[in-house]
Design a protein around this motif. Structure first.
Motif, mmCIF file in Angstrom:
data_model
loop_
_atom_site.group_PDB
_atom_site.id
_atom_site.type_symbol
_atom_site.label_atom_id
_atom_site.label_comp_id
_atom_site.label_asym_id
_atom_site.label_seq_id
_atom_site.Cartn_x
_atom_site.Cartn_y
_atom_site.Cartn_z
ATOM 1 N N SER A 1 -11.171 81.021 40.188
ATOM 2 C CA SER A 1 -10.653 82.184 41.204
ATOM 3 C C SER A 1 -9.494 81.751 42.391
ATOM 4 N N SER A 2 -9.088 80.320 42.620
ATOM 5 C CA SER A 2 -8.034 80.022 43.245
ATOM 6 C C SER A 2 -7.247 79.296 42.948
ATOM 7 N N GLN B 1 -3.937 78.013 41.319
ATOM 8 C CA GLN B 1 -2.525 78.596 40.700
ATOM 9 C C GLN B 1 -2.072 78.311 39.613
ATOM 10 N N PRO C 1 -3.883 95.339 36.019
ATOM 11 C CA PRO C 1 -4.995 95.694 35.860
ATOM 12 C C PRO C 1 -5.697 96.288 34.501
ATOM 13 N N ASN D 1 -6.753 85.315 32.411
ATOM 14 C CA ASN D 1 -7.342 86.642 32.297
ATOM 15 C C ASN D 1 -7.428 87.219 34.119
ATOM 16 N N ARG D 2 -7.551 86.101 34.633
ATOM 17 C CA ARG D 2 -7.594 86.296 36.230
ATOM 18 C C ARG D 2 -6.081 86.999 36.568
ATOM 19 N N TYR D 3 -5.211 86.295 36.154
ATOM 20 C CA TYR D 3 -3.519 86.645 36.287
ATOM 21 C C TYR D 3 -3.517 87.923 35.789
ATOM 22 N N ARG E 1 -7.083 92.237 29.625
ATOM 23 C CA ARG E 1 -7.603 90.689 29.477
ATOM 24 C C ARG E 1 -7.351 90.194 28.012
ATOM 25 N N SER F 1 -5.425 90.490 35.132
ATOM 26 C CA SER F 1 -5.877 91.468 35.858
ATOM 27 C C SER F 1 -5.171 91.726 37.152
ATOM 28 N N GLU F 2 -4.776 90.590 37.889
ATOM 29 C CA GLU F 2 -4.136 90.883 39.053
ATOM 30 C C GLU F 2 -2.792 91.469 38.934
ATOM 31 N N ASN F 3 -2.080 91.103 37.811
ATOM 32 C CA ASN F 3 -0.705 91.865 37.495
ATOM 33 C C ASN F 3 -0.735 93.065 36.566
ATOM 34 N N LYS G 1 4.515 87.401 36.042
ATOM 35 C CA LYS G 1 4.406 88.858 34.919
ATOM 36 C C LYS G 1 5.173 88.382 33.721
#
Lengths: 206, 636
Positions: A48-49, A51, A139, A131-133, A142, A135-137, A103
C-alpha cells in the motif's frame, strides 16, 4: 504512444496498450505459449505504501530466454535522492538508465506481457504492487494473467517428494533457492537481474 | 540495448576463445542477441540429422556430449566442456547436424544467432583462424595426452629402472686359487662363458679379480706369460657390494672407483661378480645402455636386438614431452653407433671373405633426415659412400669393393629395421658409391642444370653428414659445394621455387588441406605440407648464406636467426614449429605404428589442432619471404 480514444466506445480514455491488453486476454484468444518472468524493485515490502522503482522482465519460451525480448524500465519517482533510497542511488549512479513516467512504464509492461503466464518470486508482492499502480493510474485496470509464484512452485515440488516436509519460509527465499539450484545470481536487487535469475530457477523447477 | 544480463554474458564469454579476440562491440552485439537455453540432464540441444538451426552454441554450464549414431550405437565424438562452442560444423556448412548434442548434465547454453555471428567470423581473422584450426568441439578427443594411456605401463617405466634391486646374478661364481696359472684360469672362464673370475688366497678369501681386459692388456701384450700365476695379473682394487641394492648404487660405485666389476656378497659371502656390461643389460631401455650395448655388440643379431629397444624409450620420452632436439640427438647418436658398428662388421666380413681392401680412404655419409639428424622413428635408409680418387685402372675394383661393403651395411641396417630406400638412394647403388671427383661432378651437374630431378636429388644429397671413415673427404665436398653454389646463385632460385611448391596449409573452412585422392584421402600429409617446406626453406637460406655444414633444420634456423637479426623472430618461430611438428609426427607414428607422415584430421585433438595450426604460420610467412627474396614471381 498513440491515443485512439474514439475507437473504443466501451472503455473510453484507455490508451491503446490497455485495450490491446484486454483484447489479447479475452477468453478464446489463443494463449501465448511463453512465460514472462518478472521482478519489481520497490522502496518497501508494504504494497500500500511502497514506491515502484523499476520493473524487469524476460520471456521464457520452451527452454529459452531470448535477450532480444527483455523488458527493463526505471520509474521516475519525482523525488529522486530525497528519500536516500539505495536503489535510487544505484540506478542514478549508473547514469545510463533513462527514467520513465510511471504511466508509460505500466503501459509498456502490459504491452510486453500480453497474455503470457506471469512468473515471479513471491509473486503476490510484485503483482500486488503493479495492480496498485495500475488502479491509481488507470482505474479499473488490473493484471488478469495467470500467475505462477516460483516460491510456491518450489514448495509444491518439495511436497511432491516428501508430503510431510516442514516448510520453513527462509528456505524459499530467492537467494536460498538460487543457491539450492546452483544458479549463479546475476546481480541481485536489480529488477532485470532478479527476473533473469528467477527465470533460470523457473526453468530448472518446471 | 545492453542490459545487465547481456553484459554478464559478455563478461563471461570474453574469457574463452575465440571471443577473447573479438572487439568489444562485437562481443556486445553477440551477447545482446543471445538466447539462454536450459536443458535438463538427458535432453539434447540438437539431434543427429536435424535441420541446422541458425545458432552457434556455447556451453555456459554443464556438460554436453557430441555423439554419433553408428549402427544404432551411440558413439562418443567429443565432450564439450564449459566455455566451448559446438554446432560449428552445421554453422559452417548449413547441413543438418552430424552429431547429437546430448546433455550429460543439466546444462545452460548460450545460443548466438548466426546472423550476428557469421559476419564476425568472416571479418575477424582471429576468429576465422580459430575455426580453421578446428578448436571448437566436434572432433574426436585424441592426441598427445590420451595417446599414452593405452601404453603398457610396465614397459614404459621399466627402462628407467635404476631403482630396481639386483635380485640375482646371471653368471655363476668362478673361483680360482691365486697360484692357478693364467692359462688355466682363462680356459675356465671361456668354458663357463664368464667375463670375470674371483681369485682367492689359501684361506678362500677373495683377494683379486681377473677379467677379459686383464688378459688382453697384461698377457696378450706380452708383459706376462700364460704360465705365470693368475695373481700376477689380477686387479686387487676390490669393491664389494651386497646383493639386492638398487642398480643405481652399483653404477655409482663403479664410477666412483673407476672400475668395471664389483664383487657381490650375500651375508658376507662372495656370490659373484657384477660387470658394468651386465648392469647395462639390466637397464635395457635406457638410451645410454642401448648405446653401450650397441657399441659392444659382438654380432649383428645383438646389434639389432639392442636397436629395437630404442622405440621403448622414444615412446616414453615423447610422452614426457622431452625436447625433440634432445630426443633426436639421442636417436641420432644411437643410429650413428649402429651404422658404425654395421660398417665395422662388414669390413671384418669382407676381410674374412678375402676381399682385397683397396688402399684408399672412404667415408660413409647419411643423407636426408638422417643427415639432418632428424630421425625419431625408423625410416627408410638414405646413405652414400665417398672414396678417395684412384687411377682409372683401379676405379672399377675400388668401386666394386665399396659396393660389396655397402651391400652388407645396408643389409645389416635393414635387419635392424631400416627399410631399404625405395628409390635406391643407398651406398650399395653404384650411382651413389662414388669417388670424390665423381661426387663433385654430380654436384656440379645438379647446380649447373637444375632440372626437376636434379633439384629433388639436391634436397636429399646436400643434407649429407659424415658418419664413418675419412672425414677429410666430406670436408672436401663441403668446400666444393660452397664454392659451386656461391658462383652459381641462380641455382638457389630454382631451389627456392622448389621450396614453395607446397603451400602452407592455412585455408579456412576446409580446416586443413587434406589429400584428395589415393590411399591417404582425407588425411593430412604432415611431411609434404609442413615439415618439408620448413626443411627446404632452411636449406636454401643456409646455402645462400654460404653455410654448407649445418644440416639440422632447427640448427639452420637458429643460425639464420643469428645471421639476420631483422628476421630473428620468424626464424626462431620456424625452429620451434619444426620441433613441434617433429614431435607430433613421432607421437602419431608411435600411436599408429607407422611413419606418422599422414595424419587423420578427425583424430587430432582440439589442442593439437590449434598448436599445429600455429606452427603452420611461420611456413606461410617464410614462403612469402622467399618468393620476394628470390623474385619467384618473375621466375619460372
Amino acid at each position: 504512444m498513440k491515443f485512439n480514444f474514439w475507437r473504443n466506445s466501451k472503455k473510453t480514455n484507455y490508451p491503446e496498450e490497455i485495450t490491446n491488453y484486454f483484447a489479447v486476454n479475452k477468453p478464446g484468444v489463443e494463449a501465448d505459449t511463453s512465460y514472462v518472468v518478472f521482478d519489481t524493485e520497490s522502496s518497501s515490502l508494504t504494497i500500500s505504501s511502497a514506491q515502484l522503482l523499476s520493473i524487469g522482465a524476460v520471456k521464457v519460451k520452451d527452454n529459452s530466454i531470448a535477450l532480444r525480448e527483455t523488458f527493463e524500465c526505471f520509474i521516475h519517482t519525482g523525488k529522486s535522492g530525497v528519500k536516500g533510497n539505495v536503489h535510487i542511488h544505484e540506478i542514478m549512479a549508473t547514469g545510463k538508465e533513462e527514467k520513465k513516467e510511471v504511466k508509460e512504464a505500466l503501459l509498456e509492461f502490459l504491452d510486453f506481457i500480453g497474455n503470457a503466464v506471469l512468473v515471479a518470486h513471491h509473486a503476490k508482492h510484485d503483482v500486488g504492487l503493479i495492480n496498485r499502480y495500475l488502479s491509481e493510474n488507470f482505474p479499473g485496470v488490473r493484471l488478469v494473467n495467470q500467475v505462477i509464484d516460483t516460491a510456491n512452485l518450489a514448495i509444491e515440488n518439495d511436497r511432491k517428494k516428501d508430503t510431510s516436509i516442514k516448510i520453513e519460509p527462509e528456505n524459499y527465499s530467492l537467494d536460498a533457492l538460487l543457491k539450492r539450484y546452483s544458479i549463479e545470481a546475476l546481480e541481485r536487487h536489480t529488477a532485470l537481474g532478479d527476473a533473469f535469475s528467477t527465470a533460470l530457477l523457473f526453468l530448472k523447477m518446471k | 540495448m545492453a542490459n545487465i544480463i547481456s553484459s554478464k554474458i559478455a563478461d563471461f564469454i570474453v574469457r574463452f576463445p575465440p571471443f577473447d579476440s573479438l572487439k568489444t562491440d562485437e562481443i556486445s552485439s553477440l551477447s545482446e542477441e543471445a538466447e539462454v537455453l536450459y536443458f535438463k540432464k538427458g535432453e539434447s540441444v540438437f539431434k543427429h540429422k536435424e535441420k541446422a538451426r541458425p545458432f552457434i552454441y556455447f556451453l555456459k554450464e554443464g556438460q554436453v556430449l557430441l555423439r554419433e549414431t553408428v549402427d544404432a550405437q551411440k558413439k562418443l565424438i567429443d565432450i564439450c566442456d564449459e566455455g566451448e562452442l559446438f554446432g560449428v560444423r552445421a554453422m559452417l556448412t548449413g547441413n543438418p547436424y552430424v552429431f547429437e548434442a546430448f546433455c550429460q548434465e543439466e546444462s545452460l547454453v548460450y545460443a548466438f544467432p548466426l546472423s550476428v555471428f557469421k559476419p564476425i567470423v568472416e571479418s575477424n581473422n582471429n576468429v576465422s583462424l580459430f575455426f580453421a584450426s578446428g578448436l571448437a568441439s566436434g572432433q574426436k578427443p585424441t592426441g598427445l595426452n590420451t595417446l599414452y594411456r593405452q601404453s603398457d605401463p610396465d614397459k614404459v617405466s621399466d627402462f628407467l629402472s635404476w631403482q630396481k634391486p639386483l635380485e640375482e646374478l646371471s653368471e655363476p661364481l668362478l673361483l680360482v686359487k691365486s697360484n692357478t696359472t693364467i692359462k688355466s684360469a682363462a680356459l675356465e672362464m671361456t668354458a663357463k662363458a664368464s667375463n670375470g673370475i674371483v681369485v682367492t688366497n689359501e684361506e678362500g678369501k677373495a683377494v683379486g679379480i681377473v677379467t677379459d681386459t686383464d688378459f688382453r692388456a697384461k698377457v696378450a701384450g706380452g708383459t706376462f706369460s700364460i704360465e705365470d700365476p693368475v695373481s700376477t695379473i689380477m686387479s686387487t682394487n676390490l669393491i664389494a657390494k651386497q646383493l639386492g641394492l638398487p642398480l643405481a648404487e652399483y653404477l655409482i660405485s663403479m664410477l666412483k672407483h673407476n672400475i668395471k666389476h664389483l664383487l657381490i656378497t650375500k651375508e658376507e659371502e662372495v656370490v659373484g661378480v657384477f660387470s658394468q656390461q651386465t648392469l647395462f643389460s639390466h637397464l635395457q631401455f635406457n638410451p645410454f645402455s642401448i648405446l653401450y650395448n650397441i657399441e659392444s655388440a659382438e654380432n649383428v643379431e645383438k646389434l639389432c636386438f639392442h636397436r629395437n629397444n630404442v622405440d621403448h624409450f622414444l615412446r616414453y620420452y615423447l610422452e614426457q614431452n622431452i625436447k625433440t632436439a634432445v630426443i633426436s640427438q639421442l636417436i641420432t647418436t644411437i643410429n650413428d653407433a649402429l651404422i658404425k658398428k654395421a660398417i665395422q662388421f662388414s669390413l671384418a666380413a669382407l676381410d674374412e671373405e678375402k676381399y682385397y681392401r683397396p688402399d684408399v680412404p672412404f667415408a660413409w655419409i647419411s643423407l636426408g633426415s638422417e643427415g639432418r639428424e632428424e630421425q625419431l622413428l625408423r625410416t627408410d635408409q638414405d646413405n652414400a659412400l665417398i672414396f678417395g680418387n684412384v687411377n682409372a685402372a683401379q676405379l672399377n675394383y675400388t668401386r666394386e669393393y665399396f659396393i660389396q661393403l655397402a651391400r652388407r651395411v645396408n643389409g645389416i641396417l635393414f635387419q635392424a629395421g631400416f627399410a631399404y630406400c625405395p628409390a635406391n638412394m643407398m651406398a650399395r647403388n653404384p650411382d651413389w658409391c662414388l669417388s670424390i671427383s665423381e661426387w663433385k661432378n654430380r654436384f656440379e651437374g645438379w647446380i649447373h642444370s637444375p632440372e626437376k630431378e636434379a633439384l629433388l636429388l639436391s634436397t636429399i644429397f646436400f643434407d649429407y653428414r659424415y658418419i664413418y671413415g675419412e672425414e677429410e673427404l666430406v670436408q672436401m665436398l663441403n668446400s666444393f659445394l660452397k664454392n659451386e653454389v656461391q658462383s652459381h646463385k641462380i641455382f638457389l632460385n630454382f631451389l627456392a621455387k622448389n621450396a614453395t611448391k607446397n603451400p602452407a596449409p592455412l585455408s579456412f573452412f576446409k580446416n586443413f588441406v587434406v589429400e584428395r585422392s589415393g590411399v591417404h584421402k582425407e588425411e593430412f600429409d604432415l611431411k609434404a605440407r609442413a615439415l618439408m617446406p620448413l626443411t627446404d626453406i632452411a636449406r636454401v637460406l643456409c646455402l645462400e648464406a654460404g653455410n654448407v655444414t649445418i644440416k639440422n633444420t632447427v640448427e639452420r634456423y637458429r643460425f639464420l636467426a643469428e645471421q639476420d637479426k631483422s628476421r630473428k623472430e620468424l626464424y626462431l618461430q620456424a625452429a620451434q614449429a619444426y620441433e613441434f611438428l617433429m614431435h607430433f609426427r613421432a607421437s602419431e607414428g608411435i600411436r599408429n605404428n607407422d611413419s606418422g607422415r599422414f595424419i587423420l584430421i578427425k583424430q587430432i585433438s582440439k589442442f593439437d589442432r590449434q598448436v599445429l595450426r600455429n606452427s603452420f604460420e611461420p611456413i606461410n610467412e617464410l614462403q612469402q619471404m622467399i618468393e620476394l627474396r628470390f623474385q619467384l614471381n618473375y621466375f619460372s
